[in-house]
Design a protein around this motif. Sequence first.
Motif, short mmCIF file in Angstrom:
data_model
loop_
_atom_site.label_atom_id
_atom_site.label_comp_id
_atom_site.label_asym_id
_atom_site.label_seq_id
_atom_site.Cartn_x
_atom_site.Cartn_y
_atom_site.Cartn_z
N LEU A 63 1.15 -0.94 -0.14
CA LEU A 63 0.00 -0.38 0.04
C LEU A 63 0.98 1.16 -0.01
CD1 LEU A 63 -3.10 -1.54 2.22
CD2 LEU A 63 -2.66 -0.38 0.04
N ALA A 64 1.78 0.95 0.78
CA ALA A 64 2.96 2.63 0.48
C ALA A 64 3.43 2.31 -0.36
CB ALA A 64 4.47 2.42 1.73
N GLU A 65 3.61 1.50 -1.33
CA GLU A 65 4.79 1.91 -2.63
C GLU A 65 2.85 1.83 -3.58
OE1 GLU A 65 7.61 1.00 -5.82
OE2 GLU A 65 7.22 0.59 -3.27
N LEU A 66 2.45 1.73 -3.47
CA LEU A 66 0.72 2.29 -4.57
C LEU A 66 0.69 3.61 -3.86
CD1 LEU A 66 -1.07 1.95 -6.25
CD2 LEU A 66 -2.90 1.68 -3.94
N ASN A 67 0.75 3.83 -3.32
CA ASN A 67 1.18 5.50 -2.82
C ASN A 67 2.22 6.24 -3.26
OD1 ASN A 67 -1.63 5.60 -0.96
ND2 ASN A 67 -0.12 5.23 0.98
N LEU A 68 3.47 5.35 -2.92
CA LEU A 68 4.65 6.22 -3.45
C LEU A 68 4.41 6.54 -5.02
CD1 LEU A 68 7.14 7.03 -2.99
CD2 LEU A 68 8.21 4.86 -2.80
N ILE A 69 3.68 5.56 -5.70
CA ILE A 69 3.59 5.11 -7.40
C ILE A 69 2.67 6.56 -7.62
CG2 ILE A 69 3.21 3.85 -9.39
CD1 ILE A 69 4.41 2.09 -7.87
N SER A 70 1.76 6.91 -6.85
CA SER A 70 0.97 7.26 -7.54
C SER A 70 0.71 9.06 -7.20
CB SER A 70 -0.60 7.76 -6.43
OG SER A 70 -1.30 6.05 -6.65
N ASP A 71 1.84 9.17 -6.17
CA ASP A 71 2.23 10.30 -6.76
C ASP A 71 3.25 11.26 -7.16
OD1 ASP A 71 1.31 10.80 -3.92
OD2 ASP A 71 2.84 10.70 -2.34
N GLU A 72 4.59 9.80 -7.60
CA GLU A 72 5.61 9.60 -8.17
C GLU A 72 4.65 10.12 -10.37
OE1 GLU A 72 7.38 6.34 -8.34
OE2 GLU A 72 8.65 7.43 -6.50
N HIS A 73 3.43 9.66 -9.83
CA HIS A 73 3.31 9.19 -11.63
C HIS A 73 1.67 10.36 -12.26
CE1 HIS A 73 5.68 5.93 -13.57
NE2 HIS A 73 5.62 5.81 -12.66
N GLY A 74 1.84 11.31 -10.96
CA GLY A 74 0.80 12.42 -11.03
C GLY A 74 -0.55 11.84 -10.36
N VAL A 75 -0.91 10.92 -10.12
CA VAL A 75 -2.59 10.07 -10.40
C VAL A 75 -3.73 10.44 -9.61
CG1 VAL A 75 -3.85 7.41 -9.65
CG2 VAL A 75 -1.36 7.71 -10.32
N ASP A 76 -3.27 11.48 -8.70
CA ASP A 76 -4.81 12.05 -8.13
C ASP A 76 -4.87 13.43 -9.07
OD1 ASP A 76 -4.52 10.74 -5.63
OD2 ASP A 76 -3.31 12.39 -4.52
N ALA A 77 -3.58 13.98 -9.63
CA ALA A 77 -4.04 15.65 -11.18
C ALA A 77 -4.73 14.40 -12.17
CB ALA A 77 -2.65 15.91 -11.28
N ALA A 78 -4.28 13.64 -12.69
CA ALA A 78 -4.78 12.79 -13.45
C ALA A 78 -6.20 12.50 -13.08
CB ALA A 78 -4.09 11.51 -14.38
N LEU A 79 -6.31 12.14 -11.78
CA LEU A 79 -7.74 11.53 -11.40
C LEU A 79 -9.17 12.87 -11.43
CD1 LEU A 79 -7.52 8.77 -8.60
CD2 LEU A 79 -8.47 8.61 -11.04
N GLY A 80 -7.92 13.75 -10.91
CA GLY A 80 -9.06 15.30 -10.69
C GLY A 80 -9.52 15.57 -11.88
N ARG A 81 -8.48 14.99 -13.48
CA ARG A 81 -8.78 15.79 -14.25
C ARG A 81 -10.17 15.57 -14.86
NH1 ARG A 81 -3.60 16.03 -14.60
NH2 ARG A 81 -3.41 14.31 -15.92
#
Length: 134
Positions: free
Chosen positions: A62-80
Amino acid sequence: PGNGLRMAKLQLTHLFASSVDEALGSCSEQAFCDGFNLPAEHAQVLARAHQQATDKLRGNALAELNLISDEHGVDAALGRLDSLKAERPLLPDGSRCLVAAPKESALMLSEAAQPARRRHVQAMRSALEQARGS
């Protein structure tokens, strides 16, 4: 849009956690203990080791998922994506209109306007025929 982003992130995390749990569950406590082929008096220690290892692996995943999400801008992409979804018109059945490519939208508008054009042309012809007949 913020609420949709939180829901999408929560769903993604839940799906990932469920997958991790399923993978970790494929090695049961009993199978783990049996793999060591030790006397029964070691079963409790092995069971605890299995539980700790499983918990640690889950936490690391789960920590790795969060790290990968942050590195690849998943939050920003989901926001778009959430913003794009909000821009689509709501249809009477509660679904949202599909978003089309620019050329595709022009074609869709042209096709949608054809019946109106045909009615207009027919009305003009009728008016001309009536004018000629009078």
